[in-house]
Design a protein around this motif. Sequence first.
Motif, PDB file in Angstrom:
ATOM      1  N   GLU A  60       0.856  -1.178   0.000  1.00  0.00           N
ATOM      2  CA  GLU A  60       0.000   0.000   0.000  1.00  0.00           C
ATOM      3  C   GLU A  60       0.894   1.232   0.000  1.00  0.00           C
ATOM      4  O   GLU A  60       1.904   1.277   0.705  1.00  0.00           O
ATOM      5  CB  GLU A  60      -0.888  -0.001   1.236  1.00  0.00           C
ATOM      6  N   LYS A  62       0.708   5.354   0.564  1.00  0.00           N
ATOM      7  CA  LYS A  62      -0.024   6.542   0.988  1.00  0.00           C
ATOM      8  C   LYS A  62       0.957   7.690   0.924  1.00  0.00           C
ATOM      9  O   LYS A  62       2.007   7.648   1.562  1.00  0.00           O
ATOM     10  CB  LYS A  62      -0.581   6.380   2.392  1.00  0.00           C
ATOM     11  N   SER A  89      -2.756  -0.631  -3.503  1.00  0.00           N
ATOM     12  CA  SER A  89      -3.630   0.538  -3.502  1.00  0.00           C
ATOM     13  C   SER A  89      -2.754   1.764  -3.311  1.00  0.00           C
ATOM     14  O   SER A  89      -1.917   1.806  -2.408  1.00  0.00           O
ATOM     15  CB  SER A  89      -4.668   0.441  -2.386  1.00  0.00           C
ATOM     16  N   THR A  91      -2.872   5.778  -2.675  1.00  0.00           N
ATOM     17  CA  THR A  91      -3.715   6.874  -2.214  1.00  0.00           C
ATOM     18  C   THR A  91      -2.854   8.112  -2.013  1.00  0.00           C
ATOM     19  O   THR A  91      -1.912   8.095  -1.223  1.00  0.00           O
ATOM     20  CB  THR A  91      -4.408   6.510  -0.880  1.00  0.00           C
ATOM     21  N   THR A  93      -2.876  12.466  -1.471  1.00  0.00           N
ATOM     22  CA  THR A  93      -3.614  13.683  -1.152  1.00  0.00           C
ATOM     23  C   THR A  93      -2.680  14.888  -1.291  1.00  0.00           C
ATOM     24  O   THR A  93      -1.457  14.744  -1.252  1.00  0.00           O
ATOM     25  CB  THR A  93      -4.176  13.654   0.283  1.00  0.00           C
ATOM     26  N   ASN A 121      -6.690  -0.163  -5.868  1.00  0.00           N
ATOM     27  CA  ASN A 121      -7.501   1.051  -5.953  1.00  0.00           C
ATOM     28  C   ASN A 121      -6.556   2.238  -6.056  1.00  0.00           C
ATOM     29  O   ASN A 121      -5.591   2.351  -5.293  1.00  0.00           O
ATOM     30  CB  ASN A 121      -8.399   1.188  -4.729  1.00  0.00           C
ATOM     31  N   SER A 123      -6.246   6.386  -6.071  1.00  0.00           N
ATOM     32  CA  SER A 123      -7.015   7.535  -5.616  1.00  0.00           C
ATOM     33  C   SER A 123      -6.150   8.781  -5.483  1.00  0.00           C
ATOM     34  O   SER A 123      -5.047   8.721  -4.934  1.00  0.00           O
ATOM     35  CB  SER A 123      -7.640   7.198  -4.252  1.00  0.00           C
TER      36      SER A 123
END
Length: 169
Positions: A60, A62, A89, A91, A93, A121, A123
């Motif tokens: 993952e 992030k 995944s 992610t 921001t 996923n 994002s």
Amino acid sequence: EFMAMKSGGEYYLTADITLGATYDQPFEGVLNGNGKSITISSPIFSDFSGKVENLTINGEIKATDRDSSAFALTSSKGFEAVKCTNNVSVTVTGNAKYVSGFVGLCYNAAVKFTDCVNNGNISLDSTADEKQRVGGFGSIIDTLIMNGCTNNGNVYLKGSSGIAGGFVA
């Protein structure tokens, strides 16, 4: 040992491995996953322009305020992926523009995917003023060839302006 690879070499994984950092020099060789997996928390390569085959990517990512991708941030000369699976995944921001499952940016070169799958996923919740691009396989790829590929991951984009796609933005 992974980080000590020479750029133009040919390498085979003999066991599943976990990487804690990104291979930060351009790689133009061959990486055969040999049916093994690499578990990550950051992109595997900063710039990959070779061939990868028989590899599964787990983990993952992030990130905040930086572009990200599970396999490679860029491909400056194009690459080929055969029988690879991304389960990561990603992610992101903040102030970022490009997020993808396999490769972020590939200008003026071709990328060929054969029998590859994205299950991760992808994002991006972006505050960037410039156009954002989010894709299951890639953000921006000038020339794309795909055969027998599947995207099972969700692709999400929230930003001021942008493009999202299951395969490529």
